[in-house]
Design a protein around this motif. Sequence first.
Motif, PDB file in Angstrom:
ATOM      1  N   HIS A 232      -7.084   8.430  -0.301  1.00 36.15           N
ATOM      2  CA  HIS A 232      -5.979   9.073  -1.028  1.00 36.15           C
ATOM      3  C   HIS A 232      -6.523  10.220  -1.876  1.00 36.15           C
ATOM      4  CE1 HIS A 232      -2.571   9.674  -3.670  1.00 36.15           C
ATOM      5  NE2 HIS A 232      -1.847   8.985  -2.800  1.00 36.15           N
ATOM      6  N   PRO A 233      -5.810  11.357  -1.928  1.00 33.13           N
ATOM      7  CA  PRO A 233      -6.291  12.494  -2.712  1.00 33.13           C
ATOM      8  C   PRO A 233      -6.455  12.205  -4.209  1.00 33.13           C
ATOM      9  CG  PRO A 233      -4.281  13.075  -1.476  1.00 33.13           C
ATOM     10  CD  PRO A 233      -4.596  11.641  -1.192  1.00 33.13           C
ATOM     11  N   ARG A 234      -5.745  11.226  -4.753  1.00 32.22           N
ATOM     12  CA  ARG A 234      -5.833  10.899  -6.185  1.00 32.22           C
ATOM     13  C   ARG A 234      -6.833   9.785  -6.468  1.00 32.22           C
ATOM     14  NH1 ARG A 234      -1.293  11.885  -9.633  1.00 32.22           N
ATOM     15  NH2 ARG A 234      -2.896  11.544 -11.192  1.00 32.22           N
ATOM     16  N   ARG A 235      -7.567   9.332  -5.477  1.00 31.91           N
ATOM     17  CA  ARG A 235      -8.475   8.197  -5.648  1.00 31.91           C
ATOM     18  C   ARG A 235      -9.440   8.375  -6.811  1.00 31.91           C
ATOM     19  NH1 ARG A 235     -11.852   7.726  -0.399  1.00 31.91           N
ATOM     20  NH2 ARG A 235     -13.554   6.948  -1.643  1.00 31.91           N
ATOM     21  N   GLY A 236      -9.897   9.577  -7.041  1.00 35.93           N
ATOM     22  CA  GLY A 236     -10.827   9.827  -8.144  1.00 35.93           C
ATOM     23  C   GLY A 236     -10.189   9.765  -9.513  1.00 35.93           C
ATOM     24  N   ASP A 237      -8.860   9.850  -9.570  1.00 32.71           N
ATOM     25  CA  ASP A 237      -8.136   9.780 -10.847  1.00 32.71           C
ATOM     26  C   ASP A 237      -7.887   8.355 -11.302  1.00 32.71           C
ATOM     27  OD1 ASP A 237      -7.925  12.548 -10.773  1.00 32.71           O
ATOM     28  OD2 ASP A 237      -5.870  12.532  -9.989  1.00 32.71           O
ATOM     29  N   VAL A 238      -8.054   7.399 -10.388  1.00 30.51           N
ATOM     30  CA  VAL A 238      -7.646   6.016 -10.664  1.00 30.51           C
ATOM     31  C   VAL A 238      -8.771   5.228 -11.319  1.00 30.51           C
ATOM     32  CG1 VAL A 238      -6.834   3.848  -9.630  1.00 30.51           C
ATOM     33  CG2 VAL A 238      -5.974   6.049  -8.780  1.00 30.51           C
ATOM     34  N   ARG A 239      -8.427   4.582 -12.423  1.00 32.81           N
ATOM     35  CA  ARG A 239      -9.296   3.621 -13.096  1.00 32.81           C
ATOM     36  C   ARG A 239      -8.595   2.285 -12.938  1.00 32.81           C
ATOM     37  NH1 ARG A 239     -11.589   7.160 -12.095  1.00 32.81           N
ATOM     38  NH2 ARG A 239     -12.339   8.858 -13.338  1.00 32.81           N
ATOM     39  N   ALA A 240      -9.100   1.486 -12.004  1.00 31.02           N
ATOM     40  CA  ALA A 240      -8.427   0.240 -11.653  1.00 31.02           C
ATOM     41  C   ALA A 240      -9.262  -0.963 -12.036  1.00 31.02           C
ATOM     42  CB  ALA A 240      -8.147   0.212 -10.145  1.00 31.02           C
ATOM     43  N   ARG A 241      -8.577  -1.993 -12.474  1.00 32.78           N
ATOM     44  CA  ARG A 241      -9.199  -3.298 -12.661  1.00 32.78           C
ATOM     45  C   ARG A 241      -8.469  -4.283 -11.767  1.00 32.78           C
ATOM     46  NH1 ARG A 241     -10.042  -5.768 -18.363  1.00 32.78           N
ATOM     47  NH2 ARG A 241     -11.653  -4.169 -18.347  1.00 32.78           N
ATOM     48  N   LEU A 242      -9.233  -4.921 -10.900  1.00 31.18           N
ATOM     49  CA  LEU A 242      -8.716  -5.964 -10.028  1.00 31.18           C
ATOM     50  C   LEU A 242      -9.186  -7.292 -10.601  1.00 31.18           C
ATOM     51  CD1 LEU A 242      -8.630  -3.352  -8.345  1.00 31.18           C
ATOM     52  CD2 LEU A 242      -9.182  -4.724  -6.354  1.00 31.18           C
TER      53      LEU A 242
ATOM     54  N   GLN B   7       0.832  -1.210   0.000  1.00 28.50           N
ATOM     55  CA  GLN B   7       0.000   0.000   0.000  1.00 28.50           C
ATOM     56  C   GLN B   7       0.864   1.256   0.000  1.00 28.50           C
ATOM     57  OE1 GLN B   7      -2.893  -0.165   3.154  1.00 28.50           O
ATOM     58  NE2 GLN B   7      -3.777  -2.060   2.379  1.00 28.50           N
ATOM     59  N   GLY B   8       1.945   1.235   0.752  1.00 22.34           N
ATOM     60  CA  GLY B   8       2.851   2.381   0.762  1.00 22.34           C
ATOM     61  C   GLY B   8       3.461   2.636  -0.604  1.00 22.34           C
ATOM     62  N   HIS B   9       3.870   1.573  -1.288  1.00 24.08           N
ATOM     63  CA  HIS B   9       4.422   1.718  -2.637  1.00 24.08           C
ATOM     64  C   HIS B   9       3.367   2.254  -3.595  1.00 24.08           C
ATOM     65  CE1 HIS B   9       8.396   0.119  -2.056  1.00 24.08           C
ATOM     66  NE2 HIS B   9       7.910  -0.931  -1.426  1.00 24.08           N
ATOM     67  N   LEU B  10       2.156   1.735  -3.491  1.00 24.92           N
ATOM     68  CA  LEU B  10       1.091   2.204  -4.379  1.00 24.92           C
ATOM     69  C   LEU B  10       0.777   3.678  -4.136  1.00 24.92           C
ATOM     70  CD1 LEU B  10      -1.316  -0.867  -4.374  1.00 24.92           C
ATOM     71  CD2 LEU B  10       0.125  -0.059  -6.253  1.00 24.92           C
ATOM     72  N   ARG B  11       0.699   4.090  -2.883  1.00 25.47           N
ATOM     73  CA  ARG B  11       0.453   5.509  -2.579  1.00 25.47           C
ATOM     74  C   ARG B  11       1.566   6.377  -3.166  1.00 25.47           C
ATOM     75  NH1 ARG B  11      -0.575   3.343   2.706  1.00 25.47           N
ATOM     76  NH2 ARG B  11      -2.813   3.009   2.911  1.00 25.47           N
ATOM     77  N   GLY B  12       2.796   5.922  -3.030  1.00 28.44           N
ATOM     78  CA  GLY B  12       3.919   6.667  -3.600  1.00 28.44           C
ATOM     79  C   GLY B  12       3.826   6.791  -5.105  1.00 28.44           C
ATOM     80  N   GLU B  13       3.442   5.720  -5.767  1.00 27.63           N
ATOM     81  CA  GLU B  13       3.295   5.763  -7.226  1.00 27.63           C
ATOM     82  C   GLU B  13       2.187   6.730  -7.637  1.00 27.63           C
ATOM     83  OE1 GLU B  13       5.482   4.572  -9.230  1.00 27.63           O
ATOM     84  OE2 GLU B  13       6.491   3.790  -7.457  1.00 27.63           O
ATOM     85  N   LEU B  14       1.105   6.751  -6.894  1.00 30.03           N
ATOM     86  CA  LEU B  14       0.021   7.692  -7.195  1.00 30.03           C
ATOM     87  C   LEU B  14       0.482   9.127  -7.020  1.00 30.03           C
ATOM     88  CD1 LEU B  14      -3.014   5.887  -5.539  1.00 30.03           C
ATOM     89  CD2 LEU B  14      -2.548   6.161  -7.986  1.00 30.03           C
ATOM     90  N   GLU B  15       1.272   9.372  -6.012  1.00 28.90           N
ATOM     91  CA  GLU B  15       1.777  10.728  -5.778  1.00 28.90           C
ATOM     92  C   GLU B  15       2.743  11.164  -6.869  1.00 28.90           C
ATOM     93  OE1 GLU B  15       3.167  10.318  -1.746  1.00 28.90           O
ATOM     94  OE2 GLU B  15       1.098   9.997  -1.068  1.00 28.90           O
ATOM     95  N   ARG B  16       3.478  10.220  -7.445  1.00 30.24           N
ATOM     96  CA  ARG B  16       4.427  10.541  -8.511  1.00 30.24           C
ATOM     97  C   ARG B  16       3.785  10.560  -9.897  1.00 30.24           C
ATOM     98  NH1 ARG B  16       7.540   7.819  -4.801  1.00 30.24           N
ATOM     99  NH2 ARG B  16       7.131   5.739  -5.571  1.00 30.24           N
ATOM    100  N   ALA B  17       2.602  10.027 -10.015  1.00 33.60           N
ATOM    101  CA  ALA B  17       1.945   9.943 -11.334  1.00 33.60           C
ATOM    102  C   ALA B  17       1.588  11.343 -11.829  1.00 33.60           C
ATOM    103  CB  ALA B  17       0.692   9.085 -11.245  1.00 33.60           C
ATOM    104  N   PRO B  18       1.715  11.571 -13.135  1.00 36.54           N
ATOM    105  CA  PRO B  18       1.323  12.872 -13.681  1.00 36.54           C
ATOM    106  C   PRO B  18      -0.164  13.145 -13.446  1.00 36.54           C
ATOM    107  CG  PRO B  18       2.316  11.452 -15.376  1.00 36.54           C
ATOM    108  CD  PRO B  18       2.180  10.635 -14.142  1.00 36.54           C
ATOM    109  N   ALA B  19      -0.527  14.396 -13.474  1.00 35.50           N
ATOM    110  CA  ALA B  19      -1.934  14.779 -13.296  1.00 35.50           C
ATOM    111  C   ALA B  19      -2.797  14.085 -14.341  1.00 35.50           C
ATOM    112  CB  ALA B  19      -2.074  16.299 -13.414  1.00 35.50           C
ATOM    113  N   GLY B  20      -4.027  13.803 -13.975  1.00 34.44           N
ATOM    114  CA  GLY B  20      -4.974  13.152 -14.884  1.00 34.44           C
ATOM    115  C   GLY B  20      -5.246  11.724 -14.468  1.00 34.44           C
ATOM    116  N   ASP B  21      -5.940  11.018 -15.354  1.00 30.95           N
ATOM    117  CA  ASP B  21      -6.313   9.637 -15.055  1.00 30.95           C
ATOM    118  C   ASP B  21      -5.082   8.747 -14.897  1.00 30.95           C
ATOM    119  OD1 ASP B  21      -9.005  10.160 -15.096  1.00 30.95           O
ATOM    120  OD2 ASP B  21      -9.340   9.368 -17.109  1.00 30.95           O
TER     121      ASP B  21
END
Length: 159
Positions: free
Chosen positions: A63-73, A28-42
């Motif tokens: 997470h503040p970027r949660r709305g930007d994420v389009r995830a498939r599990l 989860q920590g790695h994923l949060r870090g990746e979201l923070e480093r991801a460019p703006a947008g989806d």
Amino acid sequence: MAKRDWVEWHRDYDDPGSLLSRRGELVQGHLRGELERAPAGDVRLISLCAGQGRDVIGALAGHPRRGDVRARLVELDERNVALARQAAQAAGLHGVEVLQADAGVTDACAGAVPAQIVVACGIFGNITGSDIRATVAALPACARPVRWSCGPGTAVRPT
């Protein structure tokens, strides 16, 4: 491979002293870090053998970027799929799709790749050596074609 009760297997996440719980925190920590480093947008994310979605859902919840994420599990076990869907809904994660499918069949990735974040946690300890090699060879096709870097043993990300 021996048949395993995957719902029961996930119970160790609830024990803060377990290795699985610690592993979940690290991922989860790695994923949060990746979201923070991801460019703006989806941000596209795909998680293979996602289980109950604890890694992704736990990282996205709040997470503040949660709305930007389009995830498939992608998860095969129908009970874990139901639990992941319930958890995503309870967390208000409308961009999270939980697909009941075999992550070893590339059709499960159609429409969700290429992704900026590819999560392949928990797979390699549960498949044969030849399947590990095939999976490693196939993973780059899931990600955007850019330079690769890996977090310690879990998240693979293009940068």
